[in-house]
Motif scaffolding. Structure first.
Motif, mmCIF file in Angstrom:
data_model
loop_
_atom_site.group_PDB
_atom_site.id
_atom_site.type_symbol
_atom_site.label_atom_id
_atom_site.label_comp_id
_atom_site.label_asym_id
_atom_site.label_seq_id
_atom_site.Cartn_x
_atom_site.Cartn_y
_atom_site.Cartn_z
ATOM 1 N N LEU A 5 84.068 42.505 17.075
ATOM 2 C CA LEU A 5 82.682 42.048 17.192
ATOM 3 C C LEU A 5 82.595 40.681 16.536
ATOM 4 O O LEU A 5 82.695 40.554 15.314
ATOM 5 N N ILE A 6 82.442 39.642 17.364
ATOM 6 C CA ILE A 6 82.582 38.260 16.906
ATOM 7 C C ILE A 6 81.213 37.582 16.843
ATOM 8 O O ILE A 6 80.569 37.376 17.878
ATOM 9 N N TYR A 32 90.643 38.586 26.171
ATOM 10 C CA TYR A 32 89.553 39.168 26.946
ATOM 11 C C TYR A 32 88.270 39.161 26.119
ATOM 12 O O TYR A 32 88.266 39.577 24.950
ATOM 13 N N TYR A 33 87.181 38.694 26.725
ATOM 14 C CA TYR A 33 85.908 38.595 26.021
ATOM 15 C C TYR A 33 84.771 39.177 26.865
ATOM 16 O O TYR A 33 84.719 38.978 28.084
ATOM 17 N N ILE A 34 83.872 39.888 26.191
ATOM 18 C CA ILE A 34 82.666 40.420 26.823
ATOM 19 C C ILE A 34 81.515 39.525 26.380
ATOM 20 O O ILE A 34 81.261 39.375 25.179
ATOM 21 N N LEU A 86 83.893 40.992 21.615
ATOM 22 C CA LEU A 86 82.507 41.096 22.064
ATOM 23 C C LEU A 86 81.714 40.001 21.366
ATOM 24 O O LEU A 86 81.668 39.934 20.135
ATOM 25 N N LEU A 87 81.094 39.128 22.151
ATOM 26 C CA LEU A 87 80.349 37.994 21.607
ATOM 27 C C LEU A 87 78.856 38.155 21.846
ATOM 28 O O LEU A 87 78.430 38.619 22.913
ATOM 29 N N PRO A 98 72.346 43.549 23.188
ATOM 30 C CA PRO A 98 72.727 44.725 23.987
ATOM 31 C C PRO A 98 74.159 45.203 23.786
ATOM 32 O O PRO A 98 74.577 46.165 24.424
ATOM 33 N N GLY A 99 74.915 44.579 22.906
ATOM 34 C CA GLY A 99 76.316 44.938 22.737
ATOM 35 C C GLY A 99 76.576 46.347 22.268
ATOM 36 O O GLY A 99 77.709 46.835 22.364
#
Length: 232
Positions: A5-6, A32-34, A86-87, A98-99
């Motif tokens: 969690l970034i 990989y990034y969300i 996850l950004l 919303p993460g």
């Protein structure tokens, strides 16, 4: 592997002041990034010091308005032994963001979740307010319509008086003045209001006053990212 969690910046600020060097090390182990907005996060990763060419990274777009979004596919790389980041669009992921849907799925799949250090406007505002930091509630956005918003403010005022609980809320920057004016209109004059705007930026402003004092010295908050806190 893990879901990281970034945190992202709250505004135009010196990255050295708000992000530890460890974050830069971590992003260079992630392919990989969300994200909610790919263009915004590409710029952020470059400024944070990603060494790989951005074109070699994979971005999963998490549209918070999409119905029935299947976040499991975003986490497939973790199940294959790779890290995923996850950004958030601003601040820390999953707080007013919303993460949490992704994190819930990660726990269900047994994927380790690793939160990284970074700026959280809600906590920073609470720290600097002088209000109760042992009993507080974050209420997200207040109702957009004035009558509903002012009824909600009276409910929050009741919680402050009953539980000695700090009440925290936010608004979209272009509606800040509507919220500010509603607070001054309906809240008791002896309540204290803290307005924390543009946190971590050069024009940062954090002011705590009673409602009576604010009525004598109103300010313009239009289009300024702000947090509102109410307490005794």
């Amino acid at each position: 592997m893990s879901l990281y969690l970034i945190p992202s910046p709250l505004g135009e600020s010196d990255f050295d002041k708000v992000f530890p060097a460890f974050n830069s090390q971590i992003i260079n182990d992630i392919d990989y990034y969300i994200v909610e907005d790919e263009r915004t996060e590409r710029r952020f990763l470059k400024k944070l010091g990603v060494q790989k060419p951005i074109s070699e990274l994979t971005f999963f777009l998490m549209d918070k308005h999409a119905k029935g979004l299947d976040v499991k596919e975003f986490l497939q790389p973790c199940l294959e032994g790779k890290n995923v980041g996850l950004l958030s669009e601003a601040g820390v992921p999953c707080v007013a963001d919303p993460g949490h849907l992704v994190v819930t799925e990660a726990h269900r799949l047994g994927i380790p979740v690793v939160p990284l250090v970074g700026p959280c406007s809600i906590i920073m505002a609470l720290m600097a307010s002088g209000f109760n930091g042992q009993n507080f509630a974050f209420n997200g956005y207040l109702p957009a319509e004035q009558p509903d918003r002012e009824r909600k403010l009276k409910v929050l005022e009741g919680l402050i008086l009953k539980f000695k609980q700090t009440q925290i809320f936010i608004e979209t920057p272009y509606r800040n003045n509507h919220v500010f004016n509603s607070i001054l209109s309906v809240c008791a004059p002896n309540l204290r209001l803290c307005v924390a705007a543009n946190l971590t930026c050069e024009n940062e402003m954090i002011i705590s006053k009673t409602i009576a004092q604010w009525r004598k010295t109103p300010i313009d908050l239009h289009k300024q990212p702000a947090i509102f806190l109410l307490y005794l």
